[in-house]
Scaffold this motif. Structure first.
Motif, PDB file in Angstrom:
ATOM      1  N   GLN A 151       0.778  -1.357   0.071  1.00  0.00           N
ATOM      2  CA  GLN A 151       0.099   0.136   0.122  1.00  0.00           C
ATOM      3  C   GLN A 151       0.858   1.464   0.040  1.00  0.00           C
ATOM      4  O   GLN A 151       0.702   2.221  -0.784  1.00  0.00           O
ATOM      5  CB  GLN A 151      -0.932   0.242   1.083  1.00  0.00           C
ATOM      6  CG  GLN A 151      -1.642   1.281   1.200  1.00  0.00           C
ATOM      7  CD  GLN A 151      -2.837   1.212   2.576  1.00  0.00           C
ATOM      8  OE1 GLN A 151      -2.540   0.320   3.629  1.00  0.00           O
ATOM      9  NE2 GLN A 151      -3.539   1.848   2.641  1.00  0.00           N
ATOM     10  N   GLU A 155       0.667   4.066  -2.943  1.00  0.00           N
ATOM     11  CA  GLU A 155       0.049   5.194  -2.856  1.00  0.00           C
ATOM     12  C   GLU A 155       0.765   6.290  -2.686  1.00  0.00           C
ATOM     13  O   GLU A 155       0.688   7.476  -3.091  1.00  0.00           O
ATOM     14  CB  GLU A 155      -0.600   5.196  -1.326  1.00  0.00           C
ATOM     15  CG  GLU A 155      -2.017   4.145  -1.663  1.00  0.00           C
ATOM     16  CD  GLU A 155      -2.769   3.861  -0.200  1.00  0.00           C
ATOM     17  OE1 GLU A 155      -2.510   4.655   0.881  1.00  0.00           O
ATOM     18  OE2 GLU A 155      -3.992   3.483  -0.438  1.00  0.00           O
ATOM     19  N   GLY A 160      -3.824   3.840  -7.038  1.00  0.00           N
ATOM     20  CA  GLY A 160      -5.106   3.384  -6.032  1.00  0.00           C
ATOM     21  C   GLY A 160      -4.969   1.821  -5.808  1.00  0.00           C
ATOM     22  O   GLY A 160      -4.731   1.142  -6.799  1.00  0.00           O
ATOM     23  N   VAL A 161      -4.930   1.648  -4.599  1.00  0.00           N
ATOM     24  CA  VAL A 161      -4.910   0.022  -4.231  1.00  0.00           C
ATOM     25  C   VAL A 161      -6.280  -0.513  -3.903  1.00  0.00           C
ATOM     26  O   VAL A 161      -6.991  -0.094  -2.962  1.00  0.00           O
ATOM     27  CB  VAL A 161      -4.011   0.020  -2.740  1.00  0.00           C
ATOM     28  CG1 VAL A 161      -3.878  -1.497  -2.525  1.00  0.00           C
ATOM     29  CG2 VAL A 161      -2.854   0.653  -3.145  1.00  0.00           C
ATOM     30  N   VAL A 162      -6.622  -1.625  -4.755  1.00  0.00           N
ATOM     31  CA  VAL A 162      -7.924  -2.069  -4.556  1.00  0.00           C
ATOM     32  C   VAL A 162      -8.014  -2.630  -3.399  1.00  0.00           C
ATOM     33  O   VAL A 162      -7.127  -3.723  -2.788  1.00  0.00           O
ATOM     34  CB  VAL A 162      -8.040  -3.167  -5.673  1.00  0.00           C
ATOM     35  CG1 VAL A 162      -9.580  -3.987  -5.580  1.00  0.00           C
ATOM     36  CG2 VAL A 162      -8.060  -2.713  -7.216  1.00  0.00           C
ATOM     37  N   ARG A 163      -9.087  -2.514  -2.558  1.00  0.00           N
ATOM     38  CA  ARG A 163      -9.495  -3.119  -1.246  1.00  0.00           C
ATOM     39  C   ARG A 163     -10.166  -4.557  -1.396  1.00  0.00           C
ATOM     40  O   ARG A 163     -10.028  -5.293  -0.460  1.00  0.00           O
ATOM     41  CB  ARG A 163     -10.250  -2.125  -0.517  1.00  0.00           C
ATOM     42  CG  ARG A 163      -9.588  -0.802  -0.441  1.00  0.00           C
ATOM     43  CD  ARG A 163      -8.248  -1.074   0.617  1.00  0.00           C
ATOM     44  NE  ARG A 163      -7.738   0.318   1.034  1.00  0.00           N
ATOM     45  CZ  ARG A 163      -7.180   1.309   0.568  1.00  0.00           C
ATOM     46  NH1 ARG A 163      -6.598   1.089  -0.749  1.00  0.00           N
ATOM     47  NH2 ARG A 163      -6.568   2.630   1.222  1.00  0.00           N
ATOM     48  N   TYR A 183      -3.219  -3.974   1.420  1.00  0.00           N
ATOM     49  CA  TYR A 183      -3.178  -2.708   2.315  1.00  0.00           C
ATOM     50  C   TYR A 183      -3.202  -3.184   3.831  1.00  0.00           C
ATOM     51  O   TYR A 183      -3.489  -4.432   4.040  1.00  0.00           O
ATOM     52  CB  TYR A 183      -4.383  -1.836   1.891  1.00  0.00           C
ATOM     53  CG  TYR A 183      -5.801  -2.589   2.385  1.00  0.00           C
ATOM     54  CD1 TYR A 183      -6.115  -2.428   3.715  1.00  0.00           C
ATOM     55  CD2 TYR A 183      -6.297  -3.319   1.240  1.00  0.00           C
ATOM     56  CE1 TYR A 183      -7.405  -3.262   3.900  1.00  0.00           C
ATOM     57  CE2 TYR A 183      -7.568  -4.061   1.801  1.00  0.00           C
ATOM     58  CZ  TYR A 183      -8.138  -4.097   2.926  1.00  0.00           C
ATOM     59  OH  TYR A 183      -9.262  -4.596   3.053  1.00  0.00           O
ATOM     60  N   ILE A 204      -3.539  -2.878  -8.961  1.00  0.00           N
ATOM     61  CA  ILE A 204      -3.215  -1.533  -8.572  1.00  0.00           C
ATOM     62  C   ILE A 204      -3.775  -0.848  -9.600  1.00  0.00           C
ATOM     63  O   ILE A 204      -3.538  -1.067 -10.905  1.00  0.00           O
ATOM     64  CB  ILE A 204      -1.361  -1.114  -8.492  1.00  0.00           C
ATOM     65  CG1 ILE A 204      -1.123  -2.085  -7.298  1.00  0.00           C
ATOM     66  CG2 ILE A 204      -1.375   0.250  -8.005  1.00  0.00           C
ATOM     67  CD1 ILE A 204      -1.668  -1.963  -6.054  1.00  0.00           C
ATOM     68  N   ASN A 205      -4.588   0.269  -9.607  1.00  0.00           N
ATOM     69  CA  ASN A 205      -5.024   1.249 -10.471  1.00  0.00           C
ATOM     70  C   ASN A 205      -4.444   2.630 -10.681  1.00  0.00           C
ATOM     71  O   ASN A 205      -3.974   3.061  -9.869  1.00  0.00           O
ATOM     72  CB  ASN A 205      -6.582   1.599  -9.786  1.00  0.00           C
ATOM     73  CG  ASN A 205      -7.425   0.178  -9.539  1.00  0.00           C
ATOM     74  OD1 ASN A 205      -7.085  -0.882 -10.485  1.00  0.00           O
ATOM     75  ND2 ASN A 205      -8.517   0.615  -9.097  1.00  0.00           N
ATOM     76  N   GLN A 209      -9.124   3.928  -6.272  1.00  0.00           N
ATOM     77  CA  GLN A 209      -9.108   2.523  -5.819  1.00  0.00           C
ATOM     78  C   GLN A 209     -10.491   1.890  -6.189  1.00  0.00           C
ATOM     79  O   GLN A 209     -10.521   0.620  -6.015  1.00  0.00           O
ATOM     80  CB  GLN A 209      -8.658   2.558  -4.382  1.00  0.00           C
ATOM     81  CG  GLN A 209      -9.842   3.011  -3.487  1.00  0.00           C
ATOM     82  CD  GLN A 209      -9.685   3.151  -2.051  1.00  0.00           C
ATOM     83  OE1 GLN A 209      -8.516   3.498  -1.627  1.00  0.00           O
ATOM     84  NE2 GLN A 209     -10.340   2.896  -1.056  1.00  0.00           N
ATOM     85  N   THR A 222     -12.141  -0.817 -13.046  1.00  0.00           N
ATOM     86  CA  THR A 222     -11.914   0.153 -12.307  1.00  0.00           C
ATOM     87  C   THR A 222     -13.213   1.293 -12.307  1.00  0.00           C
ATOM     88  O   THR A 222     -13.733   1.245 -13.616  1.00  0.00           O
ATOM     89  CB  THR A 222     -10.592   0.960 -12.801  1.00  0.00           C
ATOM     90  OG1 THR A 222     -10.860   1.404 -14.136  1.00  0.00           O
ATOM     91  CG2 THR A 222      -9.584  -0.005 -12.699  1.00  0.00           C
ATOM     92  N   SER A 228      -5.450  -0.657 -14.943  1.00  0.00           N
ATOM     93  CA  SER A 228      -5.141  -1.470 -13.816  1.00  0.00           C
ATOM     94  C   SER A 228      -4.270  -2.504 -14.233  1.00  0.00           C
ATOM     95  O   SER A 228      -4.131  -3.017 -15.100  1.00  0.00           O
ATOM     96  CB  SER A 228      -6.332  -2.110 -13.258  1.00  0.00           C
ATOM     97  OG  SER A 228      -6.207  -2.807 -12.029  1.00  0.00           O
TER      98      SER A 228
END
Length: 272
Positions: A151, A155, A160-163, A183, A204-205, A209, A222, A228
């Protein structure tokens, strides 16, 4: 419950992981403008079966194909189709194989022809974040240590880190404990011990995220339509340290790329 693997089981898992690695190496030569993802999917299925394994994704949770093929703004779980790849696309190929009762599962995002420098940077950072995470997968550390490393790395560079989608334990099932988010907070989550095997896979976008799902029930996109990237390795804890079971070396051999990025995670050089 986390399933600890014996040294013998880890070697069987390495065999499965390397079948996936070799499959991705074969596909690397074929990813080019004009090819369809269905053509690549057929090639992958034939290669996996010809090498004594079964496609790991085909029929899993009713998924219809051998590969998850996710171009451009698709994050993961894209279904192969007849649409040709185009110059400047990227395509994330996620592949699984099962042999001797154990799964291998890893992924690589390929460039299709020449891509923009902005997209190249996204791919570079995502792959680098994978190794940042792997460095923290060692006995005594925790799930949050890996997630935090990935993360922070992404970041800090504006991505953006996909959750909602995470890595996972791996073994006789494709998805085992523990979940491995990209993350987290250092020192939190389940503790790593000798013999654990996981798939670490940053998604990762370039922009937000946030994600959305297509009506096909599989494809994840996304939310803002920006590209992504997705890279994944299978990793075991051996002698307290992370050891790669999978490799990108077959891909690099096919593409003429020189790299020593995996050296710190291997006891000895990989024989191709």
């Amino acid at each position: 419950m986390i399933q600890i693997k014996t040294p013998e089981q880890i070697e069987l898992m390495r065999e499965s992981a390397l079948i996936v690695s070799r499959t991705l190496g074969v596909l690397a030569k074929e990813v080019k403008p004009g090819v369809t993802t269905l053509q690549l999917d057929k090639l992958a299925e034939e290669f996996i079966r010809d090498h004594g394994a079964e496609p790991g994704f085909l029929g899993l949770y009713d998924f219809p194909n051998t590969l998850c093929m996710s171009p451009n703004a698709q994050v993961v779980h894209g279904i192969p189709n007849d649409t040709p790849l185009a110059e400047g696309d990227i395509i994330s190929i996620d592949c699984g194989a099962k042999k001797n009762g154990f799964y291998g599962d890893h992924a690589y995002t390929f460039e299709v022809g020449e891509v923009s420098q902005e997209v190249k940077k996204l791919l570079q950072v995502t792959k680098e974040s994978l190794y940042e995470g792997i460095r923290h997968f060692r006995a005594g550390n925790r799930v949050g240590d890996v997630g935090f490393a990935i993360q922070q790395y992404c970041e800090d560079r504006g991505y953006g880190v996909v959750r909602e989608l995470v890595g996972h334990g791996l073994g006789t099932k494709m998805h085992e404990d523990p979940e491995m988010p990209n993350y987290g907070k250092r020192g939190r989550g389940k503790k790593f011990t000798e013999g654990m095997v996981v798939a670490i896979e940053p998604m990762i976008n370039m922009g937000t995220q946030r994600i959305k799902q297509l009506r096909d029930g599989w494809t994840i996109l996304t939310a803002d339509g920006k590209p992504s990237a997705h890279f994944e390795h299978d990793v075991a804890i051996v002698d307290g340290k992370p050891e790669l079971l999978s490799t990108f070396a077959y891909i690099y051999e096919a593409l003429g790329i020189q790299s020593n990025e995996e050296d710190e995670f291997r006891k000895e050089a990989l024989s191709l």
